[in-house]
Design an enzyme around this catalytic site. Structure first.
Site, PDB file in Angstrom:
ATOM      1  N   CYS A 113      -6.538  18.443  14.304  1.00 53.72           N
ATOM      2  CA  CYS A 113      -5.152  18.681  14.720  1.00 53.72           C
ATOM      3  C   CYS A 113      -4.601  17.547  15.564  1.00 53.72           C
ATOM      4  O   CYS A 113      -3.522  17.657  16.118  1.00 53.72           O
ATOM      5  CB  CYS A 113      -5.022  20.010  15.446  1.00 53.72           C
ATOM      6  SG  CYS A 113      -5.943  20.058  16.979  1.00 53.72           S
ATOM      7  N   MET A 171       3.490 -15.687   4.860  1.00 56.91           N
ATOM      8  CA  MET A 171       2.823 -16.969   4.732  1.00 56.91           C
ATOM      9  C   MET A 171       3.815 -17.964   4.149  1.00 56.91           C
ATOM     10  O   MET A 171       4.838 -17.600   3.627  1.00 56.91           O
ATOM     11  CB  MET A 171       1.640 -16.847   3.782  1.00 56.91           C
ATOM     12  CG  MET A 171       0.774 -15.673   4.131  1.00 56.91           C
ATOM     13  SD  MET A 171      -0.477 -16.180   5.281  1.00 56.91           S
ATOM     14  CE  MET A 171      -1.500 -14.755   5.204  1.00 56.91           C
ATOM     15  N   SER A 195     -11.646  22.755  15.701  1.00 58.03           N
ATOM     16  CA  SER A 195     -10.512  21.925  15.346  1.00 58.03           C
ATOM     17  C   SER A 195     -10.646  20.644  16.162  1.00 58.03           C
ATOM     18  O   SER A 195     -10.700  20.696  17.390  1.00 58.03           O
ATOM     19  CB  SER A 195      -9.202  22.639  15.665  1.00 58.03           C
ATOM     20  OG  SER A 195      -8.128  21.787  15.397  1.00 58.03           O
ATOM     21  N   TYR A 225      -9.335  21.409   6.468  1.00 60.63           N
ATOM     22  CA  TYR A 225      -7.898  21.134   6.490  1.00 60.63           C
ATOM     23  C   TYR A 225      -7.567  20.031   7.490  1.00 60.63           C
ATOM     24  O   TYR A 225      -8.370  19.722   8.379  1.00 60.63           O
ATOM     25  CB  TYR A 225      -7.094  22.391   6.828  1.00 60.63           C
ATOM     26  CG  TYR A 225      -7.261  22.871   8.249  1.00 60.63           C
ATOM     27  CD1 TYR A 225      -6.453  22.389   9.272  1.00 60.63           C
ATOM     28  CD2 TYR A 225      -8.230  23.813   8.575  1.00 60.63           C
ATOM     29  CE1 TYR A 225      -6.611  22.817  10.568  1.00 60.63           C
ATOM     30  CE2 TYR A 225      -8.407  24.256   9.877  1.00 60.63           C
ATOM     31  CZ  TYR A 225      -7.584  23.749  10.882  1.00 60.63           C
ATOM     32  OH  TYR A 225      -7.750  24.157  12.178  1.00 60.63           O
ATOM     33  N   ARG A 252       0.491 -22.625  -2.275  1.00 63.24           N
ATOM     34  CA  ARG A 252       1.009 -21.269  -2.033  1.00 63.24           C
ATOM     35  C   ARG A 252      -0.092 -20.355  -1.536  1.00 63.24           C
ATOM     36  O   ARG A 252      -1.187 -20.334  -2.071  1.00 63.24           O
ATOM     37  CB  ARG A 252       1.557 -20.692  -3.346  1.00 63.24           C
ATOM     38  CG  ARG A 252       2.296 -21.686  -4.187  1.00 63.24           C
ATOM     39  CD  ARG A 252       2.614 -21.147  -5.579  1.00 63.24           C
ATOM     40  NE  ARG A 252       3.457 -19.976  -5.539  1.00 63.24           N
ATOM     41  CZ  ARG A 252       3.714 -19.217  -6.601  1.00 63.24           C
ATOM     42  NH1 ARG A 252       3.157 -19.507  -7.777  1.00 63.24           N
ATOM     43  NH2 ARG A 252       4.490 -18.167  -6.510  1.00 63.24           N
TER      44      ARG A 252
HETATM   45  P1  ADP Z   1       6.049 -16.113  -1.415  1.00 61.43           P
HETATM   46  O1  ADP Z   1       4.696 -15.506  -1.394  1.00 61.43           O
HETATM   47  O2  ADP Z   1       6.678 -16.208  -0.083  1.00 61.43           O
HETATM   48  O3  ADP Z   1       6.916 -15.512  -2.450  1.00 61.43           O
HETATM   49  P2  ADP Z   1       5.498 -18.272  -3.218  1.00 61.43           P
HETATM   50  O4  ADP Z   1       4.167 -18.901  -3.153  1.00 61.43           O
HETATM   51  O5  ADP Z   1       5.705 -17.287  -4.297  1.00 61.43           O
HETATM   52  O6  ADP Z   1       5.832 -17.647  -1.806  1.00 61.43           O
HETATM   53  O7  ADP Z   1       6.536 -19.427  -3.325  1.00 61.43           O
HETATM   54  C1  ADP Z   1       7.880 -19.242  -3.078  1.00 61.43           C
HETATM   55  C2  ADP Z   1       8.705 -19.823  -4.164  1.00 61.43           C
HETATM   56  O8  ADP Z   1       8.425 -21.192  -4.347  1.00 61.43           O
HETATM   57  C3  ADP Z   1       8.464 -19.218  -5.540  1.00 61.43           C
HETATM   58  O9  ADP Z   1       9.178 -18.076  -5.726  1.00 61.43           O
HETATM   59  C4  ADP Z   1       8.970 -20.320  -6.436  1.00 61.43           C
HETATM   60  O10 ADP Z   1      10.351 -20.193  -6.583  1.00 61.43           O
HETATM   61  C5  ADP Z   1       8.632 -21.549  -5.676  1.00 61.43           C
HETATM   62  N1  ADP Z   1       7.433 -22.161  -6.247  1.00 61.43           N
HETATM   63  C6  ADP Z   1       6.159 -21.985  -5.878  1.00 61.43           C
HETATM   64  N2  ADP Z   1       5.325 -22.700  -6.660  1.00 61.43           N
HETATM   65  C7  ADP Z   1       6.102 -23.358  -7.530  1.00 61.43           C
HETATM   66  C8  ADP Z   1       5.842 -24.261  -8.602  1.00 61.43           C
HETATM   67  N3  ADP Z   1       4.607 -24.613  -8.921  1.00 61.43           N
HETATM   68  N4  ADP Z   1       6.895 -24.708  -9.291  1.00 61.43           N
HETATM   69  C9  ADP Z   1       8.147 -24.334  -8.971  1.00 61.43           C
HETATM   70  N5  ADP Z   1       8.458 -23.505  -7.987  1.00 61.43           N
HETATM   71  C10 ADP Z   1       7.451 -23.014  -7.272  1.00 61.43           C
HETATM   72 MG    MG Z   2       6.529 -15.447  -4.312  1.00 59.00          MG
HETATM   73 MG    MG Z   3       7.874 -17.260   1.350  1.00 57.02          MG
END
Ligand code: ADP
Ligand code: MG
Ligand code: MG
Length: 876
Positions: free
Chosen positions: A832, A104, A765, A852, A93
């Site tokens: 301004c 992402m 200004s 300001y 993630r």
């Molecule tokens: P975003 O930043 O887009 O929310 P996340 O990294 O939070 O992305 O991941 C999206 C979703 O994936 C999370 O809300 C969760 O439901 C699922 N997820 C991520 N990691 C795990 C994990 N280790 N176990 C179960 N679900 C996960």
């Molecule tokens: Mg998330």
């Molecule tokens: Mg996402």
């Protein structure tokens, strides 16, 4: 010792956001406070920066460190990466310092391959789950890492559902999913040319690299630009062991807010899906159930979850947005962060938290994004017309505000139509991150699918754009750009109105009315005023705008552009006559016609400002902007002036300039035609004398501003005309009224010689629009053509006309302030340009010691709040 690039969750905490990203820091914090978090580790933002420094490669050292932490994770979980009997499956993630929703991508169930899945299916006695995990993994990995494209896989799923005669993913059997996984891998091979990777380590490195790479994708770049997030920050990567919400009906996944993100109401708010994983809730694949129903399905996990909510709010002193999963009835927390909210909810939550004793006034002021106030100030539906207009449907009130526009069906159309000045409402089945720019261009967004936490809803709330989601009642025909509702067909271009606060949809256009500052908004603004040092003025040219700005809290006018009044139909003939005059006498005759009109304008503005300071800028634009272009107008002007059409055309041709913005404009006009400055001075002084006579308790001190000065002698000359004219009038009136003469600093040479200029000026200004233009050497009107290439190549990260370039232009401003105050300690300093209403630029103005900022009326509250935040930050 070499740098540490990887941290276990148990090694981090919430203060390590810069290194671990927001998600990683909060996963660590939740781990520390003992919440049930699947364990894992975070690869730092510095590893991301290093990846780019190493030519987009993860160095062998960092790879080795990552694998070392996989071993640590194996120790913690008792599972083994790639093991057949007891495999460790992880999610990969992304998580930057500031949350970037949907920007992402996440990969789930990493570590699976054909051998592992077979054993997992057998051993668990739950083959459906095993194959569901596997097909999801192939799908996400192909999309995120190899960029194969989601749609191919979605098509395969749709075909499978059709073949099986089912409508929901959950109705597919283990066999179906296994077959799908096979099809997915074939799809992968046909698109990529190689087999789907089976080695978990290779999968992991590919995934980490994809997250790093996604920091530089176009969507992320646009989001960063809109949200002032520097490219240099980089993103962290979290590797976490999986919690499975897709093992059956005693499992599920959800998202929830501790308070309502649309209204701020203090009540748990969220959605939940059983037997589901990851983004299923937000992707709109199935319609989720409200969080309250979770109490019935999973009473124990729900009770525990409620406790966690309370604990997290108390811990962070702010509303939390959480993601969680229930695996066989057991709760796992996967994320928490300070939740995004609508501007109205932000104000309510801030006030409530102060009342609950959770935060103080300064914290309340600091927690509101100034830019978000904008939407609150913009028009709402006219309540009377609204009552009479039939509602044609109603869906989820996903993001408040009133929107009225013509229907378009694609993000590209929304953008294109908006660019040519049309107001549009974007109607989509559902939105995806690719639609961001179109969503931004639309007045409002209507989606057919998706709940309150769908992509459309979340993104719209973030942008402060009105959104109604989950309007399943319409029959959508995206291909033919139309939809059907209750027997009526709506086509592209038809008018539609949406109320994102009620979720109601109206056929046709509903007029809107202006907003006002009251209630919680007023309360927060009151706190802001208490803590700011900078004054906030407005740029206003008419009594209407001035009065509007007053209601938003403007403390004066920092820029009144006199020429805007010249374009009126009844005035333009006189100004044209002035321009086409051959002699001073002729010109003075024309100016004499303009003088009472200008005086009237100024009186109106003075009245509206009730004695507050008003800076009036003398004529600035090149004269050719005023001359007629239509044959009729030229003939009329010729007749009025007793000249031939040919003569007038010759005069107009003579006004042509190759580079008008650097041509005969600003104080150069007053140098060539001092009678213009004399007339404007008379109008200003007479107006002030009249208003002063009417309101003896106001202290009228007119401020006259000479534009485009680059040399002190220019200012000295024009000022002598002003002083001579003004002193005479004041003396004749038997008054002792004071007035100020100052200048814009908008030419680099003026900044460089500010010590000289300050000897002749009561105030500076900073006209940062021109100053930016002249410092960069490109014009605001032309920069759009090439700035995108500059963003792409990371030469500039922001539009310097919107956000002050503190490095270059800012240095000139700072220098001019210091030089100016050296020779004139009483010098009054303001800004301004457009930047006066941009929060980061306001902060710069605070730090630089300006007195300001002045901005357009609707940005006055933004500037007030930003000024308070700057002062609060400064005091810390
Ligand atoms: P975003 O930043 O887009 O929310 P996340 O990294 O939070 O992305 O991941 C999206 C979703 O994936 C999370 O809300 C969760 O439901 C699922 N997820 C991520 N990691 C795990 C994990 N280790 N176990 C179960 N679900 C996960
Ligand atoms: Mg998330
Ligand atoms: Mg996402």
């Amino acid at each position: 010792m070499s740098k540490k690039y990887v941290y276990l969750f148990s090694e981090g905490n919430a203060n390590m956001r810069e290194l671990l990203g927001g998600k990683g820091a909060n996963l660590a914090e939740m781990t520390n406070i003992g919440l049930p978090v699947p364990q894992g580790f975070t690869i730092t933002t510095e590893a991301c920066t290093q990846y780019y420094e190493d030519g987009r490669k993860i160095s062998p050292e960092i790879q080795a460190e990552i694998m070392e932490y996989i071993t640590k994770m194996e120790g913690i979980t008792g599972k083994k990466f790639g093991d057949l009997e007891n495999p460790l499956l992880v999610s990969v993630r992304s998580g930057a310092r500031a949350s970037m929703p949907g920007m992402m991508d996440t990969i789930l169930n990493l570590g699976l391959n054909e051998d592992v899945v077979e054993v997992m299916a057998k051993k668990s006695g739950n083959p459906r789950w095993a194959w569901d995990c596997y097909r999801r993994f192939i799908q996400m990995y192909s999309d995120v890492v190899m960029e194969v494209g989601k749609k191919y896989f979605e098509q395969l799923i749709d075909q499978m559902k059709e073949a099986r005669g089912v409508t929901q993913d959950v109705e597919l059997t283990a066999e179906d999913l296994k077959e799908l996984a096979g099809q997915f891998k074939a799809e992968y091979k046909s698109k990529i040319g190689t087999d789907f990777p089976t080695d978990p380590k290779e999968q992991l490195m590919g995934a980490v690299q994809a997250v790093f790479r996604s920091w530089d994708n176009p969507r992320a770049n646009v989001y960063r630009r809109d949200n002032d997030i520097p490219y240099s920050w980089g993103t962290a990567v979290n590797v976490q062991s999986m919690a499975f919400g897709n093992m059956g009906d005693d499992c599920g996944t959800g998202v929830a807010f501790t308070r309502n993100p649309a209204t701020g109401e203090k009540k748990l708010f969220g959605e939940f899906l059983t037997n589901a994983q990851g983004e299923d809730v937000v992707a709109g694949v199935r319609t989720p159930m409200p969080i309250s129903q979770m109490a019935e399905k999973f009473p124990e996990a729900f009770a525990q979850f409620q406790n966690v909510c309370q604990l997290l709010e108390n811990h962070y002193h702010d509303m939390q947005d959480m993601e969680f999963t229930v695996e066989n009835g057991k709760l796992y927390m996967l994320q928490t962060r300070n939740g995004k909210r609508t501007p109205a909810a932000a104000l309510k939550i801030a006030c409530d938290l102060v009342d609950e004793g959770m935060i103080d006034e300064k914290q309340a002021v600091a927690m509101i994004d100034p830019r978000s106030l904008d939407t609150l100030l913009h028009p709402q539906f006219d309540a009377e017309v609204l009552k009479k207009t039939p509602v044609i449907g109603s869906a989820l009130a996903a993001s408040p505000g009133a929107a009225c526009g013509k229907i378009v069906f694609t993000a590209d159309d929304a953008k294109a139509w908006a660019e040519r000045g049309e107001k549009v409402v974007l109607v989509r089945l559902e939105t995806s991150p690719e639609d961001i720019e179109g969503m931004k261009a639309a007045q409002g967004i209507l989606t057919v699918r998706g709940g309150m936490t769908s992509h459309a809803a979340v993104v719209a709330r973030g942008m402060g754009t009105c959104c109604v989601s989950g309007f399943g009642a319409i029959k959508m025909d995206e291909e033919n750009k139309c939809f059907e509702l209750g027997g009526k067909v709506f086509h592209e271009g038809d008018w539609l109105s949406l109320d994102g606060s009620t979720g109601k949809i109206y056929d046709g256009a509903i007029p809107t009315v202006d907003a006002s500052i009251g209630g919680e908004f007023g309360r927060v603004m009151g706190w802001a005023d208490k803590y700011r040092r900078l004054k906030v003025r407005t740029n206003a040219d008419t009594p209407h705008d001035a009065a509007q700005a007053r209601t938003f809290g403007a403390e004066g006018i920092g820029l009144c552009r006199t020429e805007h009044m010249f374009f009126d139909e009844d005035r333009i003939p006189a100004i044209r006559e002035m321009i086409c005059s051959d002699t001073v006498e002729q010109r003075e005759k024309a100016l004499a016609k303009l003088e009472p009109m200008q005086q009237g304008d100024f009186e109106g503005i003075y009245e509206a400002m009730e004695g507050l300071p008003v800076t009036i800028r003398f004529l600035d634009p090149p004269l050719h902007e005023f001359v007629p272009t239509e044959e009729d107008d030229i003939e009329k002007l010729a007749a009025d002036m007793g000249k031939t059409v040919t003569e007038i055309k010759a005069i107009i041709a003579g006004l042509h300039e190759f580079n008008p913005m650097m041509g005969h404009r600003g104080c150069r006009l007053a140098v060539t035609y001092p009678e213009i400055a004399a007339m404007q001075t008379r109008a200003v002084i007479k107006a002030a004398l009249n208003v002063q006579a009417k309101h003896p308790d106001w202290n009228m001190v007119p401020e006259i501003m000479i534009p485009l000065v680059g040399e002190v002698k220019e200012l000295k000359y024009v000022k002598s005309v002003v002083v001579e004219t003004a002193d005479k009038l004041i003396k004749e009136a038997g008054s002792d009224m004071k007035y100020l003469v100052g200048t814009m600093i908008e030419i680099p040479r003026a900044a460089l010689t500010a010590d000289e200029i300050a000897k002749q000026a009561d105030f500076f200004s900073f006209g940062t629009n021109d100053l930016t233009q002249m410092t960069f050497g490109f014009s605001r009107d032309d920069a759009g053509k090439f700035l995108d290439a500059y963003y792409d190549r990371k030469i500039y990260e922001n539009d310097p006309f919107a956000k002050l370039d503190q490095t270059g232009v800012g240095r000139l401003v700072d220098m001019a302030c210091k030089l100016g105050r050296k020779t004139n300690p009483d010098l009054h300093l303001g800004i301004c340009g457009e930047h006066g209403g941009d929060p980061s630029s306001v902060e710069f103005c605070h730090r630089t010691g300006l007195d300001y900022v002045s901005c357009s009326p609707f940005r006055v509250p933004i500037a007030r709040l930003a000024a308070a935040q700057a002062a609060i930050k400064d005091a810390q």
